[in-house]
Design a protein around this motif. Structure first.
Motif, PDB file in Angstrom:
ATOM      1  N   UNK A 187       0.812  -1.213   0.000  1.00  0.00           N
ATOM      2  CA  UNK A 187       0.000   0.000   0.000  1.00  0.00           C
ATOM      3  C   UNK A 187       0.844   1.261   0.000  1.00  0.00           C
ATOM      4  N   UNK A 188       0.188   2.394  -0.212  1.00  0.00           N
ATOM      5  CA  UNK A 188       0.743   3.717   0.101  1.00  0.00           C
ATOM      6  C   UNK A 188       1.867   4.152  -0.827  1.00  0.00           C
ATOM      7  N   UNK A 189       2.025   3.462  -1.969  1.00  0.00           N
ATOM      8  CA  UNK A 189       3.159   3.798  -2.828  1.00  0.00           C
ATOM      9  C   UNK A 189       2.829   3.626  -4.303  1.00  0.00           C
ATOM     10  N   UNK A 190       3.592   4.315  -5.125  1.00  0.00           N
ATOM     11  CA  UNK A 190       3.433   4.182  -6.560  1.00  0.00           C
ATOM     12  C   UNK A 190       4.721   4.596  -7.239  1.00  0.00           C
ATOM     13  N   UNK A 191       4.600   4.840  -8.543  1.00  0.00           N
ATOM     14  CA  UNK A 191       5.773   5.271  -9.289  1.00  0.00           C
ATOM     15  C   UNK A 191       5.386   6.503 -10.102  1.00  0.00           C
ATOM     16  N   UNK A 192       6.273   7.474 -10.129  1.00  0.00           N
ATOM     17  CA  UNK A 192       5.973   8.704 -10.843  1.00  0.00           C
ATOM     18  C   UNK A 192       6.004   8.481 -12.356  1.00  0.00           C
ATOM     19  N   UNK A 193       4.965   8.964 -13.032  1.00  0.00           N
ATOM     20  CA  UNK A 193       4.899   8.806 -14.486  1.00  0.00           C
ATOM     21  C   UNK A 193       6.069   9.517 -15.149  1.00  0.00           C
ATOM     22  N   UNK A 194       6.464  10.665 -14.616  1.00  0.00           N
ATOM     23  CA  UNK A 194       7.526  11.457 -15.253  1.00  0.00           C
ATOM     24  C   UNK A 194       8.920  10.981 -14.877  1.00  0.00           C
ATOM     25  N   UNK A 195       9.211  11.002 -13.575  1.00  0.00           N
ATOM     26  CA  UNK A 195      10.590  10.732 -13.157  1.00  0.00           C
ATOM     27  C   UNK A 195      10.894   9.253 -12.991  1.00  0.00           C
ATOM     28  N   UNK A 196       9.846   8.423 -12.975  1.00  0.00           N
ATOM     29  CA  UNK A 196       9.993   6.976 -12.720  1.00  0.00           C
ATOM     30  C   UNK A 196      10.526   6.690 -11.320  1.00  0.00           C
ATOM     31  N   UNK A 197      10.540   7.705 -10.472  1.00  0.00           N
ATOM     32  CA  UNK A 197      10.962   7.485  -9.093  1.00  0.00           C
ATOM     33  C   UNK A 197       9.803   6.924  -8.268  1.00  0.00           C
ATOM     34  N   UNK A 198      10.178   6.290  -7.162  1.00  0.00           N
ATOM     35  CA  UNK A 198       9.165   5.736  -6.258  1.00  0.00           C
ATOM     36  C   UNK A 198       8.578   6.874  -5.419  1.00  0.00           C
ATOM     37  N   UNK A 199       7.251   6.868  -5.285  1.00  0.00           N
ATOM     38  CA  UNK A 199       6.571   7.924  -4.535  1.00  0.00           C
ATOM     39  C   UNK A 199       5.734   7.294  -3.411  1.00  0.00           C
ATOM     40  N   UNK A 200       5.373   8.112  -2.410  1.00  0.00           N
ATOM     41  CA  UNK A 200       4.366   7.662  -1.437  1.00  0.00           C
ATOM     42  C   UNK A 200       3.176   8.612  -1.485  1.00  0.00           C
ATOM     43  N   UNK A 201       2.037   8.100  -1.010  1.00  0.00           N
ATOM     44  CA  UNK A 201       0.766   8.810  -1.181  1.00  0.00           C
ATOM     45  C   UNK A 201       0.392   9.661   0.023  1.00  0.00           C
TER      46      UNK A 201
END
Ligand code: ASP
Ligand code: MG
Length: 424
Positions: free
Chosen positions: A135-149
């Motif tokens: 949960x609580x995470x994804x990947x940025x469409x632009x930077x391809x870095x890991x993100x949290x929500x």
């Protein structure tokens, strides 16, 4: 039998025993013929512990590396849960948010989901697996870095996957039996709500109720996904949150009041000695907005006739307090005010219910209950279906209990059981 998405919070998977207990529940759902997708949070207080750790090496951790760190918590629980399920003789595969197709914008630490492409989850399900998603995470469409929500974001992951996979229900498993008429940690006589409209639930969440995240309810409302909030510790049915009452509106009389929420996470800033002329409020709130701070209540006093000066107070998350003071100090020359006052010892109590629209006595009874409890009111704000007041933080628990009793919400039994969690 359709597809269900089940989300388990940190307190439900706090230790190995918890993980094994949850694994059994998941396997039961699978045995009942469902396709099962599970979204899991980090174990217990792991996320808070990781934050504490980061603060020891860097004064204000943020951004890319902070997200990298925090997402590790969910990776631990997802893998352990998949192992526990396999140990029960069923197939399970775990996926990070990125692998599950949770695509976000690139705002680290509070990213928004912009798309969900769950191809790998579908394949895993078609091959007979139970799919476990961090949960609580994804990947940025632009930077391809890991993100949290943002904190508590696993609920949003669950609803977003439920929408993308066209699930019949999104079950949110937690450490209480559902949504209560007040926080069961404060009000022992809080009552479990069987069904609540998305509209009322949104207001409760916005007013500080922690059982469901505002963003998750918003998402579920938009995609018309029914949420079932229930305990992973008991087998009891929980609370349904949906746009339409499943029993039909005619059969059930609408409760006037859905519940009482409280929030002690906000602070109050008072801008003292503001010239009472057009453009002043605009300048103050422009400075706050430019610092990307969300504010809640606003109150402007009548100006003193002798000076032509007024005071403007507003509330905002405590965590943003220093940023806001800095932003205002910087803009002081332009805005023109005497001084700033900062108060983080406040609390907010809100009464929520759609029935308020048509029941004129609600506001008076609310103020009467507070007055009987000896609670002083500092700020007031209302919406069509909510009334909120700011008080001293020390008064909040008494105020919540007094209002809960005054509106006849107390249950006869002590049914509000808190099964786990540290409430942290
Ligand atoms: N583990 C994260 C948090 O504690 C996300 C979540 O629990 O939903 O905020
Ligand atoms: Mg958590």
């Amino acid at each position: 039998m359709g597809l269900v998405v089940q989300k388990y919070g940190g307190s439900s998977v706090a230790d190995a025993e918890g993980i094994k207990r949850v694994a059994k529940r998941i396997v039961d759902a699978k045995k009942n013929g469902h396709q099962v997708v599970v979204v899991v949070s980090a174990m217990g207080d792991t996320t808070d512990e990781l934050i504490d750790l980061a603060e020891q090496v860097s004064p204000m951790p943020a951004g890319r590396e902070f997200d990298m760190l925090l997402t590790a918590g969910e990776r631990i629980s997802m893998a352990l849960l998949a192992m526990a399920i396999k140990n029960l003789g069923h197939e399970a595969q775990s996926f990070t948010g990125s692998q599950a197709g949770v695509i976000t914008d690139s705002v680290h630490n509070k990213a928004r989901i912009i798309d969900v492409t769950p191809g790998r989850i579908r394949t895993a399900l078609d091959e007979g697996n139970i799919a476990i998603v961090a949960g609580f995470q994804g990947v940025s469409a632009d930077s391809k870095d890991i993100t949290t929500l943002g904190r508590g974001g696993s609920d949003t992951t669950a609803v977003a996957l439920a929408a993308a996979l066209d699930a019949e229900v999104c079950e949110i498993y937690t450490d209480v039996d559902g949504v209560f008429t007040a926080d069961p940690r404060v009000v022992k006589k809080a009552k479990k709500i069987d069904w609540i409209s998305s509209e009322d639930m949104l207001e409760l969440a916005a007013s500080g109720s922690k059982v469901l995240l505002h963003r998750c309810v918003e998402y579920a409302r938009r995609y018309n996904i029914p949420i079932h909030v229930r305990s992973s510790f008991s087998g009891l049915p929980g609370t349904w949150v949906s746009n339409e009452n499943p029993q039909g509106d005619e059969q059930v009389e609408h409760a006037i009041i859905s519940g009482v929420a409280h929030d002690v996470s906000e602070a109050k800033i008072t801008v003292v000695g503001v010239p009472d002329k057009p453009g002043e409020a605009a300048a103050i709130f422009r400075a706050i907005a430019d610092a990307e701070i969300n504010i809640d209540m606003i109150v402007q006093n009548v100006s003193a006739a002798s000076t032509g000066l007024t005071d403007i107070s507003f509330t905002l998350p405590k965590a943003e307090g220093h940023k806001a003071i800095d932003a205002l100090e910087k803009a002081k020359g332009q805005i023109g005010f005497d001084s700033l006052r900062y108060d983080d010892q406040i609390g907010k109590i809100s009464l929520v219910g759609a029935g308020m629209k048509t029941n004129p006595g609600v506001t008076a009874s609310f103020f009467q209950a507070l007055s009987d409890a000896g609670v002083n009111i500092e700020l007031i704000s209302t919406s069509e279906i909510r009334i909120s007041v700011v008080t001293r933080q020390d008064d909040v628990n008494d105020a919540v209990r007094a209002v809960h009793t005054a509106f006849g919400l107390d249950s006869d039994s002590d049914e509000a059981v808190v099964y786990g969690g540290t409430g942290r």
